[in-house]
Design a protein around this motif. Structure first.
Motif, mmCIF file in Angstrom:
data_model
loop_
_atom_site.group_PDB
_atom_site.id
_atom_site.type_symbol
_atom_site.label_atom_id
_atom_site.label_comp_id
_atom_site.label_asym_id
_atom_site.label_seq_id
_atom_site.Cartn_x
_atom_site.Cartn_y
_atom_site.Cartn_z
ATOM 1 N N ASN A 65 -10.568 12.802 13.004
ATOM 2 C CA ASN A 65 -9.844 11.815 13.898
ATOM 3 C C ASN A 65 -10.898 10.723 14.370
ATOM 4 O O ASN A 65 -10.395 10.240 15.253
ATOM 5 C CB ASN A 65 -8.969 12.606 14.856
ATOM 6 N N ALA A 66 -11.997 10.674 13.865
ATOM 7 C CA ALA A 66 -13.044 9.610 14.297
ATOM 8 C C ALA A 66 -12.462 8.454 13.498
ATOM 9 O O ALA A 66 -13.464 7.931 12.559
ATOM 10 C CB ALA A 66 -14.390 9.986 14.012
ATOM 11 N N CYS A 67 -11.390 7.887 13.708
ATOM 12 C CA CYS A 67 -10.926 6.828 12.709
ATOM 13 C C CYS A 67 -9.845 6.055 13.384
ATOM 14 O O CYS A 67 -9.645 6.166 14.619
ATOM 15 C CB CYS A 67 -10.288 7.509 11.486
ATOM 16 N N VAL A 68 -9.182 4.918 12.841
ATOM 17 C CA VAL A 68 -8.272 4.298 13.559
ATOM 18 C C VAL A 68 -6.987 5.011 13.590
ATOM 19 O O VAL A 68 -6.036 4.988 14.720
ATOM 20 C CB VAL A 68 -7.957 3.031 12.720
ATOM 21 N N GLY A 69 -6.243 5.513 12.348
ATOM 22 C CA GLY A 69 -4.941 6.094 12.357
ATOM 23 C C GLY A 69 -4.578 6.468 10.999
ATOM 24 O O GLY A 69 -5.372 6.390 10.098
ATOM 25 N N THR A 70 -3.349 6.691 10.739
ATOM 26 C CA THR A 70 -2.783 7.288 9.412
ATOM 27 C C THR A 70 -1.386 6.410 9.276
ATOM 28 O O THR A 70 -0.456 6.858 8.300
ATOM 29 C CB THR A 70 -2.675 8.720 9.530
ATOM 30 N N SER A 71 -0.995 5.397 9.910
ATOM 31 C CA SER A 71 0.427 4.957 10.153
ATOM 32 C C SER A 71 0.644 4.289 8.655
ATOM 33 O O SER A 71 2.075 4.213 8.479
ATOM 34 C CB SER A 71 0.480 3.989 11.304
ATOM 35 N N ILE A 72 -0.058 3.959 7.959
ATOM 36 C CA ILE A 72 0.119 3.103 6.834
ATOM 37 C C ILE A 72 -0.312 3.863 5.473
ATOM 38 O O ILE A 72 -0.243 3.123 4.494
ATOM 39 C CB ILE A 72 -0.352 1.661 6.658
ATOM 40 N N CYS A 73 -0.714 5.126 5.609
ATOM 41 C CA CYS A 73 -1.072 5.648 4.465
ATOM 42 C C CYS A 73 -0.085 5.806 3.349
ATOM 43 O O CYS A 73 -0.392 5.757 2.149
ATOM 44 C CB CYS A 73 -1.879 7.086 5.043
ATOM 45 N N LYS A 74 1.150 5.973 3.766
ATOM 46 C CA LYS A 74 2.290 6.293 2.631
ATOM 47 C C LYS A 74 2.295 5.048 1.994
ATOM 48 O O LYS A 74 2.495 5.201 0.732
ATOM 49 C CB LYS A 74 3.569 6.582 3.529
ATOM 50 N N LYS A 75 2.147 3.892 2.391
ATOM 51 C CA LYS A 75 2.266 2.657 1.500
ATOM 52 C C LYS A 75 1.136 2.535 0.660
ATOM 53 O O LYS A 75 1.186 2.055 -0.301
ATOM 54 C CB LYS A 75 2.479 1.467 2.467
ATOM 55 N N LEU A 76 0.026 3.004 1.165
ATOM 56 C CA LEU A 76 -1.265 2.940 0.167
ATOM 57 C C LEU A 76 -0.885 3.747 -0.803
ATOM 58 O O LEU A 76 -1.135 3.428 -2.188
ATOM 59 C CB LEU A 76 -2.414 3.298 0.843
ATOM 60 N N PHE A 77 -0.541 5.026 -0.661
ATOM 61 C CA PHE A 77 -0.194 5.970 -1.721
ATOM 62 C C PHE A 77 0.788 5.706 -2.900
ATOM 63 O O PHE A 77 0.934 6.097 -3.913
ATOM 64 C CB PHE A 77 -0.340 7.464 -1.388
ATOM 65 N N LYS A 78 1.829 4.866 -2.209
ATOM 66 C CA LYS A 78 2.892 4.644 -3.004
ATOM 67 C C LYS A 78 2.718 3.224 -3.735
ATOM 68 O O LYS A 78 3.535 2.959 -4.529
ATOM 69 C CB LYS A 78 4.035 4.496 -2.278
ATOM 70 N N GLU A 79 1.696 2.828 -3.623
ATOM 71 C CA GLU A 79 1.123 1.607 -4.133
ATOM 72 C C GLU A 79 1.790 0.428 -3.635
ATOM 73 O O GLU A 79 2.201 -0.728 -4.589
ATOM 74 C CB GLU A 79 1.112 1.758 -5.809
ATOM 75 N N ASP A 80 2.305 0.441 -2.618
ATOM 76 C CA ASP A 80 3.004 -0.647 -1.877
ATOM 77 C C ASP A 80 2.033 -1.602 -1.311
ATOM 78 O O ASP A 80 2.204 -2.710 -0.832
ATOM 79 C CB ASP A 80 3.956 -0.220 -0.797
ATOM 80 N N ILE A 81 0.727 -1.382 -1.378
ATOM 81 C CA ILE A 81 -0.235 -2.270 -1.168
ATOM 82 C C ILE A 81 -1.330 -2.301 -2.125
ATOM 83 O O ILE A 81 -1.645 -1.097 -2.626
ATOM 84 C CB ILE A 81 -1.052 -1.798 0.367
ATOM 85 N N ARG A 82 -1.511 -3.345 -2.800
ATOM 86 C CA ARG A 82 -2.379 -3.501 -3.765
ATOM 87 C C ARG A 82 -3.587 -4.597 -3.520
ATOM 88 O O ARG A 82 -3.275 -5.414 -2.688
ATOM 89 C CB ARG A 82 -1.732 -3.939 -5.183
ATOM 90 N N PHE A 83 -4.797 -4.340 -4.049
ATOM 91 C CA PHE A 83 -5.911 -5.240 -3.769
ATOM 92 C C PHE A 83 -6.234 -6.301 -4.352
ATOM 93 O O PHE A 83 -5.510 -6.559 -5.572
ATOM 94 C CB PHE A 83 -7.312 -4.220 -3.855
#
Length: 443
Positions: A65-83
């Motif tokens: 947990n030396a990070c920002v968070g996990t609030s948008i991980c689901k969208k990344l793994f569902k490919e709702d965010i693309r590069f």
């Protein structure tokens, strides 16, 4: 006595119609299974991989947990965010050596909008920061970052507290925390979007995991927190914050301000006017928080689709609470009172910003006039344009002169705004003020 055999029990035979239906059902199952095997290009047991095979290391989830968070991980793994602004599903994951990426986000798989995916630091600086955490704890370079940070006295203090007090952030290098008031820190907690229950100024609902993530983000890069504390939906000139996954944060995308250098003078004048107007609004607002630039460069800003200028990098924006006033700057007057620990240098620099008492009211204007406006209004335009008054160059020079008084710099900035306002055109290109500008020249 004669022996008799018992009569065998007669078995019931299903009617012919039932037998035919059962046979047809079995044949249908066999046929579908054969067809599935025939058209499947993958060997049995192998699943088709998604377009993006996200690794925990790429996202930084292995450091949580030396990070920002996990609030948008689901969208990344569902490919709702693309590069890379491509909507094809055949893209490969971009290189992990970059700090930020352009991408697109969707909520309905049909409409996409641009976003920025960015780490808090460049990857190399993240590695150096992680090593410094392990070395400060006397552990090998591959130690557990989270375990080392949890053992620090600062985090132990955070873990025991239900409120975020100024003493708990003393020594951190973020400009946001240079002179923190209790009201400002309450806003940090109340607007923190990486927890489920948002809106309370108390941290009773924060787990130790949540507290470590918040502390880590404050220590490394304040930008995601600034977007949450001062959201664009409330009129602040910052992009929308979408969430985070590991050490990757996501916010609304824009095009760089530098893309309008070769456009018409009217378009550049509109952007220059907005820059000065934003600085004025950040300094004087109804919340009585004075937001000011500690640095200013062209790549700090971006242009939205409707022509609005936004502050795309808020890592160098300081905040002064005008309502509660400046707290005593004990660590500046007496270095012995400085609180320094491993969190103090996680941003890559141990140097703290200047004390808030040294921040001039005209500081943001001067930085813009010195470093940004000359790129939008080069000397050839100031000297040769028939549309700009002859005094424009003089006012820009006065605004950029740090030796002048605050009143003189501010007056020059206001004079520039008056000049630039008359140069702006009214057209659908500027959706942020169109069609209002048709009926009111104030827009």
């Amino acid at each position: 006595m004669a022996l008799t055999c018992p009569r065998a029990r007669a078995r019931k035979v299903p009617p012919p119609a039932v037998q035919l239906w059962a046979a047809s059902w079995v044949l249908a199952l066999v046929a579908s299974a054969v067809a599935a095997v025939a058209v499947t290009p993958y060997p049995p047991g192998m699943r088709k991989e998604k377009a993006y095979s996200f690794g925990r290391g790429f996202l930084g989830l292995d450091k949580c947990n030396a990070c920002v968070g996990t609030s948008i991980c689901k969208k990344l793994f569902k490919e709702d965010i693309r590069f890379d602004r491509w909507l094809s599903s055949d893209l490969i994951l971009p290189k992990a050596s970059r700090q930020s990426y352009q991408g697109n986000l969707t909520d309905d798989s049909e409409t996409w909008r641009p976003v920025v995916l960015s780490r808090l630091l460049p990857p190399l600086r993240h590695q150096l920061s992680d090593r410094s955490i392990c070395s400060s704890a006397g552990r090998p370079p591959t130690c557990s970052i989270e375990t080392a940070l949890r053992a620090t006295p600062r985090f132990q203090n955070w873990a025991r507290s239900h409120l975020l007090y100024p003493s708990m952030v003393q020594g951190l290098s973020a400009p946001l925390l240079r002179c923190p008031s209790q009201r400002l820190l309450d806003r940090v907690v109340r607007r923190y979007a990486e927890v489920l229950d948002v809106g309370s100024m108390q941290m009773k609902h924060f787990s130790d995991r949540d507290k470590l993530r918040l502390l880590y983000t404050l220590a490394v890069n304040q930008h995601p927190l600034m977007l949450q504390m001062f959201p664009g939906t409330e009129g602040w000139p910052f992009p929308r914050y979408h969430g985070s996954c590991g050490r990757l944060a996501v916010w609304a995308g824009t095009r760089p301000l530098s893309t309008i250098r070769s456009t018409s003078l009217q378009q550049r004048a509109d952007a220059a006017y907005q820059l000065l107007h934003i600085a004025q609004g950040l300094a004087t607002n109804s919340l009585r928080f004075r937001l000011y630039y500690t640095q200013a460069s062209e790549d700090m800003f971006g242009l939205a689709d409707d022509g609005r200028v936004l502050v795309m990098d808020a890592s160098g924006v300081g905040v002064i609470d005008l309502q509660e006033g400046l707290p005593p700057d004990d660590d500046h007057t007496n270095p012995a009172n400085q609180v320094t620990d491993v969190f103090s240098c996680l941003s890559g620099s141990c140097e703290r910003p200047r004390p808030c008492s040294a921040v001039r009211p005209s500081q943001s204007f001067a930085l813009l006039c010195r470093n940004v406006l000359p790129r939008l209004l080069p000397s050839r335009d100031l000297l040769q344009s028939l549309h700009l008054p002859s005094k424009t160059a003089q006012e820009l020079a006065r605004c950029a002169d740090g030796a002048r008084s605050d009143a003189e710099v501010t007056q020059a900035a206001h004079s520039l705004m008056d000049i630039l306002r008359t140069m702006r055109s009214c057209s659908p290109l500027y959706g942020y003020r169109y069609p209002e500008c048709i009926y009111n020249d104030r827009f």
